[in-house]
Design a protein around this motif. Structure first.
Motif, mmCIF file in Angstrom:
data_model
loop_
_atom_site.group_PDB
_atom_site.id
_atom_site.type_symbol
_atom_site.label_atom_id
_atom_site.label_comp_id
_atom_site.label_asym_id
_atom_site.label_seq_id
_atom_site.Cartn_x
_atom_site.Cartn_y
_atom_site.Cartn_z
ATOM 1 N N ASN A 1 0.673 -1.129 -0.019
ATOM 2 C CA ASN A 1 0.036 0.140 -0.131
ATOM 3 C C ASN A 1 1.012 1.224 0.041
ATOM 4 O O ASN A 1 0.542 2.307 -0.761
ATOM 5 C CB ASN A 1 -0.845 0.033 1.292
ATOM 6 N N TRP A 2 2.020 1.141 0.653
ATOM 7 C CA TRP A 2 2.937 2.640 0.700
ATOM 8 C C TRP A 2 3.389 2.604 -0.609
ATOM 9 O O TRP A 2 3.357 3.691 -1.103
ATOM 10 C CB TRP A 2 4.026 2.121 1.851
ATOM 11 N N LEU A 3 3.767 1.575 -1.216
ATOM 12 C CA LEU A 3 4.481 1.594 -2.536
ATOM 13 C C LEU A 3 3.436 2.270 -3.479
ATOM 14 O O LEU A 3 3.957 3.065 -4.473
ATOM 15 C CB LEU A 3 4.891 0.368 -2.993
ATOM 16 N N ARG A 4 2.065 1.835 -3.490
ATOM 17 C CA ARG A 4 1.050 2.355 -4.533
ATOM 18 C C ARG A 4 0.671 3.714 -4.068
ATOM 19 O O ARG A 4 -0.175 4.228 -5.080
ATOM 20 C CB ARG A 4 0.086 1.259 -4.528
ATOM 21 N N THR A 5 0.725 4.443 -2.883
ATOM 22 C CA THR A 5 0.043 5.524 -2.613
ATOM 23 C C THR A 5 0.784 6.611 -1.835
ATOM 24 O O THR A 5 0.545 7.840 -1.967
ATOM 25 C CB THR A 5 -1.290 5.208 -1.507
ATOM 26 N N ASN A 6 2.071 6.315 -1.482
ATOM 27 C CA ASN A 6 2.882 7.210 -0.601
ATOM 28 C C ASN A 6 3.492 8.282 -1.558
ATOM 29 O O ASN A 6 3.865 7.761 -2.603
ATOM 30 C CB ASN A 6 3.925 6.491 0.034
ATOM 31 N N VAL A 7 3.538 9.416 -1.337
ATOM 32 C CA VAL A 7 4.133 10.458 -2.027
ATOM 33 C C VAL A 7 5.723 10.309 -2.129
ATOM 34 O O VAL A 7 6.512 10.521 -3.224
ATOM 35 C CB VAL A 7 3.968 12.022 -1.782
ATOM 36 N N TYR A 8 6.435 9.828 -0.869
ATOM 37 C CA TYR A 8 7.828 9.468 -0.695
ATOM 38 C C TYR A 8 8.059 8.447 -1.716
ATOM 39 O O TYR A 8 9.192 8.165 -2.306
ATOM 40 C CB TYR A 8 8.272 9.182 0.506
ATOM 41 N N ALA A 9 7.436 7.338 -1.747
ATOM 42 C CA ALA A 9 7.268 6.150 -2.741
ATOM 43 C C ALA A 9 7.229 6.652 -4.251
ATOM 44 O O ALA A 9 8.319 6.180 -4.903
ATOM 45 C CB ALA A 9 6.244 5.129 -2.399
ATOM 46 N N ALA A 10 6.580 7.551 -4.420
ATOM 47 C CA ALA A 10 6.344 7.968 -5.911
ATOM 48 C C ALA A 10 7.848 8.857 -6.088
ATOM 49 O O ALA A 10 8.377 8.575 -7.254
ATOM 50 C CB ALA A 10 5.259 9.167 -6.102
ATOM 51 N N GLY A 11 8.532 9.470 -5.331
ATOM 52 C CA GLY A 11 9.580 10.078 -5.418
ATOM 53 C C GLY A 11 10.795 8.823 -5.799
ATOM 54 O O GLY A 11 11.705 9.271 -6.568
ATOM 55 N N LEU A 12 10.869 8.088 -4.882
ATOM 56 C CA LEU A 12 11.727 6.919 -4.876
ATOM 57 C C LEU A 12 11.632 6.200 -6.370
ATOM 58 O O LEU A 12 12.392 5.678 -7.032
ATOM 59 C CB LEU A 12 11.760 5.843 -4.108
ATOM 60 N N MET A 13 10.337 6.032 -6.799
ATOM 61 C CA MET A 13 9.884 5.483 -8.142
ATOM 62 C C MET A 13 10.678 6.568 -9.364
ATOM 63 O O MET A 13 11.028 5.952 -10.490
ATOM 64 C CB MET A 13 8.560 5.312 -8.375
ATOM 65 N N VAL A 14 10.753 7.599 -9.049
ATOM 66 C CA VAL A 14 11.340 8.631 -10.027
ATOM 67 C C VAL A 14 12.829 8.180 -10.425
ATOM 68 O O VAL A 14 13.357 7.919 -11.556
ATOM 69 C CB VAL A 14 11.293 10.160 -9.654
ATOM 70 N N ILE A 15 13.521 7.826 -9.154
ATOM 71 C CA ILE A 15 14.932 7.571 -9.361
ATOM 72 C C ILE A 15 15.140 6.054 -9.880
ATOM 73 O O ILE A 15 15.900 5.882 -10.733
ATOM 74 C CB ILE A 15 15.429 7.454 -7.803
ATOM 75 N N LEU A 16 14.173 5.108 -9.507
ATOM 76 C CA LEU A 16 14.266 3.790 -9.949
ATOM 77 C C LEU A 16 13.995 3.717 -11.548
ATOM 78 O O LEU A 16 14.345 3.261 -12.262
ATOM 79 C CB LEU A 16 13.191 2.917 -9.208
ATOM 80 N N ARG A 17 12.974 4.543 -11.890
ATOM 81 C CA ARG A 17 12.414 4.714 -13.407
ATOM 82 C C ARG A 17 13.610 5.207 -14.156
ATOM 83 O O ARG A 17 13.760 4.685 -15.316
ATOM 84 C CB ARG A 17 11.172 5.669 -13.531
ATOM 85 N N PHE A 18 14.210 6.219 -13.499
ATOM 86 C CA PHE A 18 15.335 6.859 -14.402
ATOM 87 C C PHE A 18 16.655 5.817 -14.676
ATOM 88 O O PHE A 18 16.990 5.811 -15.639
ATOM 89 C CB PHE A 18 15.897 8.091 -13.683
ATOM 90 N N TYR A 19 16.931 5.081 -13.716
ATOM 91 C CA TYR A 19 17.841 4.042 -13.624
ATOM 92 C C TYR A 19 17.653 3.046 -14.769
ATOM 93 O O TYR A 19 18.329 2.744 -15.378
ATOM 94 C CB TYR A 19 18.224 3.493 -12.260
ATOM 95 N N LEU A 20 16.343 2.476 -14.485
ATOM 96 C CA LEU A 20 15.842 1.340 -15.347
ATOM 97 C C LEU A 20 15.640 1.882 -16.830
ATOM 98 O O LEU A 20 16.272 1.289 -17.754
ATOM 99 C CB LEU A 20 14.757 0.809 -14.730
ATOM 100 N N GLY A 21 15.231 2.947 -16.879
ATOM 101 C CA GLY A 21 14.965 3.569 -18.358
ATOM 102 C C GLY A 21 15.938 3.986 -18.700
ATOM 103 O O GLY A 21 16.170 3.700 -20.156
ATOM 104 N N TYR A 22 17.020 4.564 -18.241
ATOM 105 C CA TYR A 22 18.505 4.692 -19.097
ATOM 106 C C TYR A 22 19.149 3.640 -19.426
ATOM 107 O O TYR A 22 19.387 3.303 -20.549
ATOM 108 C CB TYR A 22 19.322 5.417 -17.894
#
Length: 179
Positions: free
Chosen positions: A3-24
């Motif tokens: 639930n934290w991963l799907r709703t938390n704003v800090y988790a969304a921020g961490l997803m940006v970093i993860l997305r950039f790493y994986l996307g790159y």
């Protein structure tokens, strides 16, 4: 945690970093193939001639996948010369931009599994793990990205289409309720 991963704003921020790493990683892999004259034929032939084998029984581990490679992918290698690099690049672009993020992560995970089935380990398990985390985050993974704008539009579009499908019209534009 889920639930934290799907709703938390800090988790969304961490997803940006993860997305950039994986996307790159996906973008650079796809770009090098797009601009470097990629030819899947050698890889496909290698995956067919040296498939993943069970050492104890000396049998194919993925017989249906090997058959797919031999009977479809290899004869259509020119198609795969376009699909693989373009797919890698688009997955990376979707992740970096946060556009259709979960779909991009899903197709990235799918490609990673295909590479594993063909016998290439490389970074695929790591990228699968990270991709599954992005998928688990759902819409929150693209909250700070293009999905912020795309997903509400898609929801509205699908709701609008659903409204028309719920009231089948009879001649003259009248619904059954109006007759």
């Amino acid at each position: 945690m889920f639930n934290w991963l799907r709703t938390n704003v800090y988790a969304a921020g961490l997803m940006v970093i993860l997305r950039f790493y994986l996307g790159y990683a996906w973008i650079t892999g796809g770009w090098h193939k797009l601009t470097g004259g990629f030819d899947a034929t050698g890889f496909l032939k290698g995956a067919v001639t040296k498939p993943v084998m069970d050492k104890a029984t000396n049998e194919l581990v993925y017989p249906t996948f090997t058959a797919f490679l031999e009977n479809f992918a290899l004869p259509n290698a020119k198609l795969f010369n376009v699909l693989i690099p373009l797919g890698e690049f688009l997955v990376g672009l979707g992740l970096v931009l946060g556009a259709l993020t979960t779909a991009a992560a899903f197709f990235g995970v799918l490609m990673n599994f295909m590479f594993l089935f063909a016998g290439t380990v490389s970074t695929n398990p790591w990228m699968i793990l990270l991709g599954v985390i992005v998928i688990a985050a759902g819409a929150n993974a693209g909250k700070f990205g293009a999905d912020y704008y795309i997903l509400p539009y898609l929801r509205k579009l699908l709701r609008h289409r659903g409204d028309h499908g719920a009231n089948p019209t009879l001649g003259g534009g009248k619904t059954r309720a109006h007759i």
